[in-house]
Design a protein around this motif. Sequence first.
Motif, mmCIF file in Angstrom:
data_model
loop_
_atom_site.group_PDB
_atom_site.id
_atom_site.type_symbol
_atom_site.label_atom_id
_atom_site.label_comp_id
_atom_site.label_asym_id
_atom_site.label_seq_id
_atom_site.Cartn_x
_atom_site.Cartn_y
_atom_site.Cartn_z
ATOM 1 N N UNK A 328 0.848 -1.190 0.000
ATOM 2 C CA UNK A 328 0.000 0.000 0.000
ATOM 3 C C UNK A 328 0.882 1.238 0.000
ATOM 4 N N UNK A 329 0.334 2.352 -0.502
ATOM 5 C CA UNK A 329 1.083 3.611 -0.592
ATOM 6 C C UNK A 329 2.496 3.363 -1.121
ATOM 7 N N UNK A 330 2.574 2.663 -2.248
ATOM 8 C CA UNK A 330 3.847 2.137 -2.745
ATOM 9 C C UNK A 330 4.895 3.229 -2.925
ATOM 10 N N UNK A 331 4.554 4.280 -3.662
ATOM 11 C CA UNK A 331 5.551 5.309 -3.968
ATOM 12 C C UNK A 331 5.953 6.081 -2.717
ATOM 13 N N UNK A 338 14.043 5.068 0.464
ATOM 14 C CA UNK A 338 15.253 5.566 -0.205
ATOM 15 C C UNK A 338 15.948 6.616 0.644
ATOM 16 N N UNK A 339 15.183 7.534 1.201
ATOM 17 C CA UNK A 339 15.774 8.579 2.049
ATOM 18 C C UNK A 339 16.391 7.983 3.309
ATOM 19 N N UNK A 340 15.705 7.007 3.869
ATOM 20 C CA UNK A 340 16.165 6.385 5.122
ATOM 21 C C UNK A 340 17.432 5.553 4.923
ATOM 22 N N UNK A 341 17.489 4.827 3.833
ATOM 23 C CA UNK A 341 18.617 3.924 3.588
ATOM 24 C C UNK A 341 19.830 4.648 3.020
ATOM 25 N N UNK A 342 19.584 5.681 2.206
ATOM 26 C CA UNK A 342 20.695 6.413 1.604
ATOM 27 C C UNK A 342 21.145 5.870 0.267
ATOM 28 N N UNK A 343 20.302 5.054 -0.395
ATOM 29 C CA UNK A 343 20.684 4.512 -1.695
ATOM 30 C C UNK A 343 20.363 5.518 -2.801
ATOM 31 N N UNK A 345 18.934 4.760 -6.005
ATOM 32 C CA UNK A 345 17.629 4.466 -6.601
ATOM 33 C C UNK A 345 16.891 3.457 -5.743
ATOM 34 N N UNK A 346 15.579 3.537 -5.795
ATOM 35 C CA UNK A 346 14.716 2.486 -5.259
ATOM 36 C C UNK A 346 13.797 2.027 -6.385
ATOM 37 N N UNK A 347 13.744 0.726 -6.582
ATOM 38 C CA UNK A 347 12.814 0.144 -7.555
ATOM 39 C C UNK A 347 11.622 -0.384 -6.758
ATOM 40 N N UNK A 348 10.487 0.309 -6.884
ATOM 41 C CA UNK A 348 9.317 -0.015 -6.067
ATOM 42 C C UNK A 348 8.313 -0.827 -6.873
ATOM 43 N N UNK A 349 7.660 -1.755 -6.196
ATOM 44 C CA UNK A 349 6.565 -2.473 -6.857
ATOM 45 C C UNK A 349 5.491 -2.846 -5.839
ATOM 46 N N UNK A 350 4.303 -3.041 -6.355
ATOM 47 C CA UNK A 350 3.138 -3.406 -5.544
ATOM 48 C C UNK A 350 3.021 -4.924 -5.542
ATOM 49 N N UNK A 351 3.217 -5.527 -4.368
ATOM 50 C CA UNK A 351 3.169 -6.993 -4.265
ATOM 51 C C UNK A 351 1.918 -7.449 -3.523
ATOM 52 N N UNK A 367 10.772 3.456 -10.702
ATOM 53 C CA UNK A 367 12.162 3.741 -10.330
ATOM 54 C C UNK A 367 12.211 5.137 -9.727
ATOM 55 N N UNK A 368 12.591 5.194 -8.455
ATOM 56 C CA UNK A 368 12.617 6.462 -7.715
ATOM 57 C C UNK A 368 14.069 6.891 -7.515
ATOM 58 N N UNK A 369 14.377 8.106 -7.965
ATOM 59 C CA UNK A 369 15.738 8.638 -7.866
ATOM 60 C C UNK A 369 15.662 10.134 -7.610
ATOM 61 N N UNK A 370 16.811 10.800 -7.683
ATOM 62 C CA UNK A 370 16.814 12.259 -7.531
ATOM 63 C C UNK A 370 15.964 12.929 -8.597
#
Length: 397
Positions: A328-331, A338-343, A345-351, A367-370
């Motif tokens: 839920x609330x995937x993005x 992503x902000x918490x981990x410091x990576x 990119x994050x590749x998000x998907x709804x499972x 794909x979430x990035x800057x």
Amino acid sequence: MLAGKRVLLIIGGGIAAFKSLDLIRRLRERGAEVVPVLTKAAEEFVTPLSTSALAANKVYRDLFDLTDEAEMGHIELSRAADLVVVAPATADLLGKMAGGLANDLASTLLMATDKRVLVAPAMNVRMWEHPACQRNVAQLREDGVLFVGPDEGEMACGEYGPGRMSEVPDIVAAVETALADGPLKGKHVIVTSGPTHEPIDPVRYIANRSSGAQGTALARAISAQGAEVTFVTGPADVSPPTGVKVVRVKTAKQMLDAVQDALPADAAVFAAAVADWHVANASDSKMKKTKGGMPDLEFAENPDILATVSQMTKGRPELVVGFAAETDDVIAHATAKRDRKGCDWIVANDVSPETGIMGGDENAVTVISDAGADSWPRMDKDTVARQLAAKIAEALT
């Protein structure tokens, strides 16, 4: 795809050697030059004349050939190739490779080469499953030797099981992957995949529904871009890809150790569905039902592999990619991760169960990035992998 490439083909002594004649033909059709080497046992199954005719090249057979060895021919042979292929790779050849033996031309070439080595094992199922053979295979994988197969099927001896040499098209595909001259050539990429299994006792564990299909597809696609790939996989449902270094693990702690051992790397792609917790008081013996009720399990957090690598102050990969499987609330959740981990990119998907993505053949990712959130349409996992591999190549080149 193989135009201008030189393949040193070592043919071992087994009934599967007949497939190597077709392998020579298929490699040459794709533009490769094939230099064949026959072991003494291989000559019991295929002849030097037929091998030479198909390769349109001299067949090398003897370590102590006065003409060839006048100029240290075994060194020249092993270094002039772009790739060394052993097909069939018998139990004897695998044992020699793992033990560092060099008592004939084939084993000496394998010791002297500075090129990548791809092996296609072929042997009786009992030989393949023998602990000594499995120790040798594990050592060779650790040494970076590439494997294709073996396949499972009926043996020439009448038995059934793993041990059949892979079919020629699969070996050709593995050769093409190993020799890929893509934009990531010279880059090292770590890819994690599959679930982790966190033990409760010797027969029970905590896991999730990840099949490892997306991580496997990613490793294959990144390798096809020319990268050297270290593939760290938990107990996945799918077989690992060929042409990559495979490191098998079970727990999150083992996966972190394997990732750290594989560093340095130019990029790290963390597609594995790592368990967040492990049982701190796991039992060394099987827990029994008692009238006193359920066992009291104490949980502790697992190491955070993505955060650990993302937040490295020294030796951090240039690009770190995480995955976020959300229901839920995937993005929003993935952006926060992503902000918490410091990576990077994050590749998000709804499972969510209704999507069928977890353990299925398709995926729909963002794909979430800057640069923001880039949502892709639903497609098969191989296509997702190829598009993400192309995006990684663009970022690193």
